[in-house]
Design a protein around this motif. Sequence first.
Motif, PDB file in Angstrom:
ATOM      1  N   MET A  99       1.073  -1.365  -0.225  1.00 15.70           N
ATOM      2  CA  MET A  99      -0.070  -0.147   0.126  1.00 15.70           C
ATOM      3  C   MET A  99       0.743   0.998   0.514  1.00 15.70           C
ATOM      4  SD  MET A  99      -2.808  -0.921   2.671  1.00 15.70           S
ATOM      5  CE  MET A  99      -4.430  -0.292   2.361  1.00 15.70           C
ATOM      6  N   ILE A 100       0.700   2.610  -1.098  1.00 17.77           N
ATOM      7  CA  ILE A 100       0.836   3.379  -0.824  1.00 17.77           C
ATOM      8  C   ILE A 100       0.483   4.384   0.123  1.00 17.77           C
ATOM      9  CG2 ILE A 100       1.756   3.287  -3.126  1.00 17.77           C
ATOM     10  CD1 ILE A 100      -0.497   5.375  -3.347  1.00 17.77           C
ATOM     11  N   LEU A 101       1.710   5.551   0.833  1.00 16.65           N
ATOM     12  CA  LEU A 101       1.340   6.382   1.778  1.00 16.65           C
ATOM     13  C   LEU A 101       0.882   7.636   1.078  1.00 16.65           C
ATOM     14  CD1 LEU A 101       0.520   6.910   5.411  1.00 16.65           C
ATOM     15  CD2 LEU A 101       2.897   7.600   4.904  1.00 16.65           C
ATOM     16  N   VAL A 102      -0.290   8.394   1.535  1.00 16.02           N
ATOM     17  CA  VAL A 102      -0.744   9.895   0.573  1.00 16.02           C
ATOM     18  C   VAL A 102      -0.895  10.380   2.037  1.00 16.02           C
ATOM     19  CG1 VAL A 102      -2.053  11.011  -0.382  1.00 16.02           C
ATOM     20  CG2 VAL A 102      -0.962   8.674  -1.551  1.00 16.02           C
ATOM     21  N   VAL A 103       0.113  11.416   2.174  1.00 15.67           N
ATOM     22  CA  VAL A 103      -0.703  12.803   3.538  1.00 15.67           C
ATOM     23  C   VAL A 103      -0.262  13.967   2.539  1.00 15.67           C
ATOM     24  CG1 VAL A 103       0.121  13.549   6.000  1.00 15.67           C
ATOM     25  CG2 VAL A 103       1.635  11.066   4.703  1.00 15.67           C
ATOM     26  N   PRO A 104      -1.819  14.425   2.466  1.00 22.41           N
ATOM     27  CA  PRO A 104      -2.201  15.313   1.821  1.00 22.41           C
ATOM     28  C   PRO A 104      -2.222  16.774   3.229  1.00 22.41           C
ATOM     29  CG  PRO A 104      -4.525  13.745   1.790  1.00 22.41           C
ATOM     30  CD  PRO A 104      -3.411  12.930   2.982  1.00 22.41           C
ATOM     31  N   VAL A 105      -2.090  17.653   2.740  1.00 18.84           N
ATOM     32  CA  VAL A 105      -1.882  18.655   3.672  1.00 18.84           C
ATOM     33  C   VAL A 105      -3.021  20.023   3.809  1.00 18.84           C
ATOM     34  CG1 VAL A 105      -0.645  20.561   4.426  1.00 18.84           C
ATOM     35  CG2 VAL A 105       0.985  18.767   2.604  1.00 18.84           C
ATOM     36  N   ALA A 106      -3.555  20.144   4.925  1.00 25.43           N
ATOM     37  CA  ALA A 106      -4.319  20.946   5.021  1.00 25.43           C
ATOM     38  C   ALA A 106      -4.357  21.958   4.475  1.00 25.43           C
ATOM     39  CB  ALA A 106      -4.541  20.995   6.395  1.00 25.43           C
ATOM     40  N   PRO A 107      -5.299  22.911   4.808  1.00 26.11           N
ATOM     41  CA  PRO A 107      -4.804  24.184   3.273  1.00 26.11           C
ATOM     42  C   PRO A 107      -4.614  25.045   4.392  1.00 26.11           C
ATOM     43  CG  PRO A 107      -7.193  23.182   3.435  1.00 26.11           C
ATOM     44  CD  PRO A 107      -6.653  23.084   4.522  1.00 26.11           C
ATOM     45  N   ALA A 108      -4.662  25.992   4.096  1.00 26.10           N
ATOM     46  CA  ALA A 108      -3.234  27.612   4.637  1.00 26.10           C
ATOM     47  C   ALA A 108      -3.664  27.674   6.040  1.00 26.10           C
ATOM     48  CB  ALA A 108      -3.581  28.840   4.338  1.00 26.10           C
ATOM     49  N   ASN A 109      -5.090  27.109   6.721  1.00 28.39           N
ATOM     50  CA  ASN A 109      -5.050  27.421   7.786  1.00 28.39           C
ATOM     51  C   ASN A 109      -5.046  27.043   9.266  1.00 28.39           C
ATOM     52  OD1 ASN A 109      -7.073  25.787   6.717  1.00 28.39           O
ATOM     53  ND2 ASN A 109      -8.697  27.432   7.595  1.00 28.39           N
ATOM     54  N   ARG A 110      -4.125  25.654   8.145  1.00 29.16           N
ATOM     55  CA  ARG A 110      -4.369  24.186   8.952  1.00 29.16           C
ATOM     56  C   ARG A 110      -5.035  23.416   9.563  1.00 29.16           C
ATOM     57  NH1 ARG A 110       2.689  25.415  10.558  1.00 29.16           N
ATOM     58  NH2 ARG A 110       3.401  26.346   8.892  1.00 29.16           N
ATOM     59  N   SER A 111      -6.478  23.582   9.679  1.00 32.46           N
ATOM     60  CA  SER A 111      -6.970  23.117  10.436  1.00 32.46           C
ATOM     61  C   SER A 111      -7.845  22.261   9.029  1.00 32.46           C
ATOM     62  CB  SER A 111      -8.126  23.664  11.018  1.00 32.46           C
ATOM     63  OG  SER A 111      -9.278  23.420  11.351  1.00 32.46           O
ATOM     64  N   TRP A 112      -8.175  21.230   9.669  1.00 37.77           N
ATOM     65  CA  TRP A 112      -9.234  19.932   8.352  1.00 37.77           C
ATOM     66  C   TRP A 112     -10.513  20.159   8.824  1.00 37.77           C
ATOM     67  CZ3 TRP A 112      -7.388  17.744   4.664  1.00 37.77           C
ATOM     68  CH2 TRP A 112      -6.157  17.178   4.180  1.00 37.77           C
TER      69      TRP A 112
END
Length: 453
Positions: A99-112
């Motif tokens: 399995m590959i690992l994908v880490v999305p980065v939350a937008p500019a406010n750093r909040s999901w």
Amino acid sequence: MKLPSFRLPSSALPAAVLAGVLMTGTAVATAAPAHASTTNTAYAAAGISSQYHLYDAGVDRSKAVGVVFYFDGDGQYYAQRPTASMLKTMAARAAAKNMILVVPVAPANRSWTANSEVVGDWFRALAAKIVAEQRIDTTRIHLAGYSGGAEFISTEVLSDRAGWIRGGGATIIGGGGVYYGGLETAPDAALRATDPTWYVGSQDGYGATQPANWSALEAAGKGAAAYQKAGFAKADRVVLPGLHHTNYNLPGLVGDDVDRLYPTTGTTVSPTAGASEVNGFELKGAIGSRWQTLGGSSWATPVSAEHASGYGSVYQRFVGTDGREKAVYWSRATGTRVVDYGGAIGRKFEAAGYATSYGPPSSDEARTADGGAYQMFDAAGKRTKLMWSSATGARAVKEYGAIGKRWAALGHERGLGYPTSDEYSTPGGMAQKFTGGRIEWTAATGAVRVIKN
């Protein structure tokens, strides 16, 4: 960590994006992608521009490839550090099951959790892109998240338009509530058959993180209950004794779930001579021999493969017939030893960071003459003794330090008694309390003073 924002009306994904996600099987691509490990890749969709990291080292592209999507906590500590050992360890655990690992980065406010509906549209578009380009088997989709990332999974990724997930599970750590009734979109049978698990520390309640009026322990309970009500028969909450909001073993929890849920996939490994397989996990070498000596399946069932740990050790996790979680550790220096995570000493070891802190166990847990217990740990020659009694609980004595050496010279628990605290800082050095008194160490002179009660 922030509370989920009130939802904005859904914005439909473009048809071309949705077409990139197959509803069954493996995504179609004209050719298998080349190895594609990359960090800080920009991606824009739904009016949002952010980045993601992709790790695929060790993945065999000639076989079915799954994916682990990891959503970091609000603040994005690890997502902002793509070369961190935590992410590399998680990627290696994923790769072991192809399995590959994908880490999305939350937008500019750093909040999901701020404006999560629009951020959800951005992620669904990204997921469609990843599934199509990386030829992902959509029956092997694993979601993992911590704190704000856990909230994003429970309130958005699994809750809304998640039909692109045809199998897999989720590791939801330190949060994951459902606050607005049920799920946003009715889940189909394939989604309900997935296995989401909420992991939360027993001390991760009100005041453990910001905001102080939010409890991860309560949120995890609400989330698991909501998903059970929605028909997710495997949804469950697991409370981890002694853990606070900041001492979760993130790659360990995610990796162990990946091992548990995908036991027959991944790259082929040649069998080890004399190895056996139980519950989908191979038992081999010194750890397998110790398991057999302890009684095999009549003692415990494996729930993970062997994995590397601190100070040159390896370990394998088990659940005993007594219902308690255990681990068998091995290192060349210490041999093969058992840690009982269901006991106070095991919980103390776990809360400190496992073998990366105290080192692997160099003895099994043993009883003292007066009804207490102890276990020794060794971090490259630095020996720590975890002591327990019913009156004092579990405490650590650093026998390699000046305080621990003096306590041992006095006769261990038979001299100054059991520790009632760990070592703590004083204005001039360090000190530790025991049932029979206190030992102080002065940094300037190296002097050690014993103050008896």
